[in-house]
Design a protein around this motif. Structure first.
Motif, mmCIF file in Angstrom:
data_model
loop_
_atom_site.group_PDB
_atom_site.id
_atom_site.type_symbol
_atom_site.label_atom_id
_atom_site.label_comp_id
_atom_site.label_asym_id
_atom_site.label_seq_id
_atom_site.Cartn_x
_atom_site.Cartn_y
_atom_site.Cartn_z
ATOM 1 N N TYR A 46 8.797 3.113 -7.931
ATOM 2 C CA TYR A 46 7.505 3.646 -7.504
ATOM 3 C C TYR A 46 6.322 2.839 -8.031
ATOM 4 O O TYR A 46 5.366 2.582 -7.286
ATOM 5 C CB TYR A 46 7.396 5.122 -7.901
ATOM 6 N N PHE A 52 2.818 6.558 -1.973
ATOM 7 C CA PHE A 52 2.472 5.194 -2.362
ATOM 8 C C PHE A 52 1.037 4.856 -1.934
ATOM 9 O O PHE A 52 0.278 4.244 -2.685
ATOM 10 C CB PHE A 52 3.440 4.195 -1.725
ATOM 11 N N ILE A 103 3.684 0.905 -5.618
ATOM 12 C CA ILE A 103 2.248 1.211 -5.613
ATOM 13 C C ILE A 103 1.437 -0.065 -5.809
ATOM 14 O O ILE A 103 0.441 -0.305 -5.105
ATOM 15 C CB ILE A 103 1.937 2.240 -6.716
ATOM 16 N N TYR A 124 -6.835 -0.938 -11.927
ATOM 17 C CA TYR A 124 -5.503 -0.613 -12.421
ATOM 18 C C TYR A 124 -5.409 -0.735 -13.935
ATOM 19 O O TYR A 124 -5.875 -1.693 -14.538
ATOM 20 C CB TYR A 124 -4.445 -1.536 -11.813
ATOM 21 N N MET A 138 -1.668 6.726 -4.084
ATOM 22 C CA MET A 138 -1.780 6.164 -5.428
ATOM 23 C C MET A 138 -2.390 4.760 -5.378
ATOM 24 O O MET A 138 -3.212 4.403 -6.237
ATOM 25 C CB MET A 138 -0.402 6.128 -6.088
ATOM 26 N N ALA A 139 -2.000 3.967 -4.389
ATOM 27 C CA ALA A 139 -2.583 2.626 -4.255
ATOM 28 C C ALA A 139 -4.075 2.709 -3.961
ATOM 29 O O ALA A 139 -4.869 1.912 -4.474
ATOM 30 C CB ALA A 139 -1.864 1.851 -3.155
ATOM 31 N N LEU A 186 -3.390 4.891 -13.871
ATOM 32 C CA LEU A 186 -2.300 5.307 -12.983
ATOM 33 C C LEU A 186 -1.774 6.671 -13.388
ATOM 34 O O LEU A 186 -1.565 7.560 -12.544
ATOM 35 C CB LEU A 186 -1.179 4.274 -13.024
ATOM 36 N N GLN A 211 1.395 -2.213 -2.613
ATOM 37 C CA GLN A 211 0.412 -1.777 -1.600
ATOM 38 C C GLN A 211 -1.018 -2.071 -2.051
ATOM 39 O O GLN A 211 -1.862 -2.460 -1.229
ATOM 40 C CB GLN A 211 0.588 -0.289 -1.311
#
Length: 465
Positions: A42, A74, A46, A86, A77-78, A91, A49
């Motif tokens: 996962y 995905f 993420i 980030y 979250m992206a 996250l 993407q």
């Protein structure tokens, strides 16, 4: 503040205070490197993407990242990463926001049957579940699925079909198991109102979103469902019964839930006696839909590769059922002492199980020990790397050596040129439990160059000739 406003807002403030306290008690999880499936699938998906463009289409991720799953989790979250930037902390705070939203929705749903303080108690009991505490900070789709399910069940029970369509479509585009939701609501609607074809049709309609997704997946990837996952599907009776028994033990008895389950059982018996005396039994729509979802998801999970976190969305239904069963049986005076007493008793049972000295994947907070062991082992391997050397590791430690953003390497570093899955390697990193694949068995007879232990977890690093 008037008495009415106090009755409205004080439970909300108490719920917020409980949520803040539980989150602070687990704050050490927020900045941890990615863990297990979060690390192996996962998290990299993420980041992919976020790096290459956000998409809900199957081609938006390579199959080794998407595993054939719908891509809504995905993509969301992206999108959060694109907006906030980030870091591991950001996250995990995104994941925490989804987790806290489930408690808010559960509180709102409980208000339909319970007074505000009892509704807040239901939500607090959900927050105290070791599973919620463990998964609250993890970037995994099961918490998001639980959020959509709670919203969709409430909308369907109130016949707000437009909102139901919205939430149920989100559920089926989050995980394949979300397809159980329109089936459960559709069958429940058919049982309650067999002649209401509009309602029945709307209840089943979100399933078309999943059919459309896998049809596009067939065009873009060449298969309907991820071939590796279809290989795990089994309806062999003995295996099915074993998994169903494990699921029942997990949902009803594990992690201190046995007392909650006994309370539910006692409430069901009392209501059954009352219904028999009055010769009247009609399940509320919410109970019927939730029962269908619970039965369908449990069976679906037992037929596939079994992990306890796949059943996460059923756990908030247990305290909700407990409150809905007992509140009509208690007087207002009894409620004043019964609700705090029940919360304290059940909370103590859950809190004692929040971290156990055994490997439970992502079902209690001791996964932090696994992460620390992996961090120490990865640092050791990194310090020993020379040009041309090769290193291998069992899942998911292997993935931690590929990208510094996953949390196990220094910023900007990567061992990707050194990492291999082949037998010809210079270094091997093995973390237990669980037992590593058989390919690593010969290493058990060798003396490791380094060992790192934390709780029940042990990482061994071998220098191979």
């Amino acid at each position: 503040m008037t008495a009415a406003a106090l009755r409205t807002w004080l439970p909300v403030l108490l719920l917020a205070a409980a949520a803040a306290g539980i989150c602070l008690a687990n704050r050490h999880l927020a900045g941890l490197p990615l863990y297990w499936d979060e690390l192996g699938v996962y998290g990299p998906a993420i980041l992919y993407q976020a790096d290459h463009g956000i998409s809900l289409l199957p081609a938006g991720l390579p199959p080794e990242y998407s595993r054939g799953h719908p891509l809504l989790f995905f993509a969301l979250m992206a999108l959060g990463i694109k907006v906030m930037g980030y870091s591991l902390l950001k996250l995990h705070l995104l994941a925490l926001a989804i987790s806290l939203a489930t408690a808010a929705v559960l509180y709102r749903t409980a208000l339909r049957w319970l007074p505000p303080f009892a509704a807040a108690a239901v939500a607090v009991l959900w927050l105290l579940q070791p599973n919620w505490q463990a998964m609250a900070f993890l970037a995994l789709p099961e918490m998001l699925l639980a959020l959509w399910v709670l919203l969709a069940l409430d909308a369907a029970a109130r016949a707000r079909w437009r909102w139901y369509l919205c939430w149920a479509v989100c559920a089926v585009l989050t995980k394949e198991s979300g397809l159980i939701l329109p089936l459960a609501v559709g069958m429940g609607t058919l049982l309650r109102s067999p002649l209401s074809w509009r309602a029945v049709g709307l209840a089943f309609l979100p399933g078309l979103a999943f059919l459309l997704f896998i049809a596009i997946q067939k065009l873009q990837h060449g298969w309907w469902l991820f071939p590796l996952h279809t290989g795990f599907v089994s309806v062999e009776p003995q295996a099915l019964f074993r998994k169903l028994r494990r699921a029942a033990a997990f949902l009803l008895a594990d992690q201190g839930r046995v007392w909650m389950s006994l309370g539910v059982l006692a409430g069901l018996i009392l209501h059954a006696v009352q219904a028999a005396r009055l010769r009247r039994l009609r399940l509320p729509a919410y109970a019927l839909y939730a029962a269908g979802w619970a039965a369908g998801l449990t069976l679906f999970t037992a037929m596939n590769f079994y992990m306890e976190r796949y059943l996460l969305s059923l756990l908030p239904l247990l305290p909700l059922l407990l409150g809905a069963l007992w509140m009509p049986l208690l007087s207002e005076r009894q409620v004043r002492w019964a609700v705090p007493a029940a919360v304290l008793l059940l909370a103590a049972g859950c809190w004692m199980h929040r971290s156990r000295p055994v490997f439970r994947y992502d079902q209690d907070v001791n996964y932090a020990d696994y992460v620390r062991v992996q961090q120490d082992a990865c640092r050791f391997v990194t310090s020993r790397m020379v040009p041309g050397a090769k290193v291998t590791a069992n899942f998911p430690a292997y993935n931690g050596l590929l990208d510094a953003r996953l949390g196990y390497l220094a910023p900007g570093d990567s061992l990707q040129p050194y990492v291999t899955l082949e037998a010809d390697t210079d270094w091997a990193l093995v973390i237990t439990p669980p037992a590593p694949p058989m390919a690593y068995a010969p290493l058990q007879a060798r003396q490791p160059d380094a060992e790192f232990r934390e709780g029940p977890f042990l990482a061994r690093v071998y220098r191979l000739p």
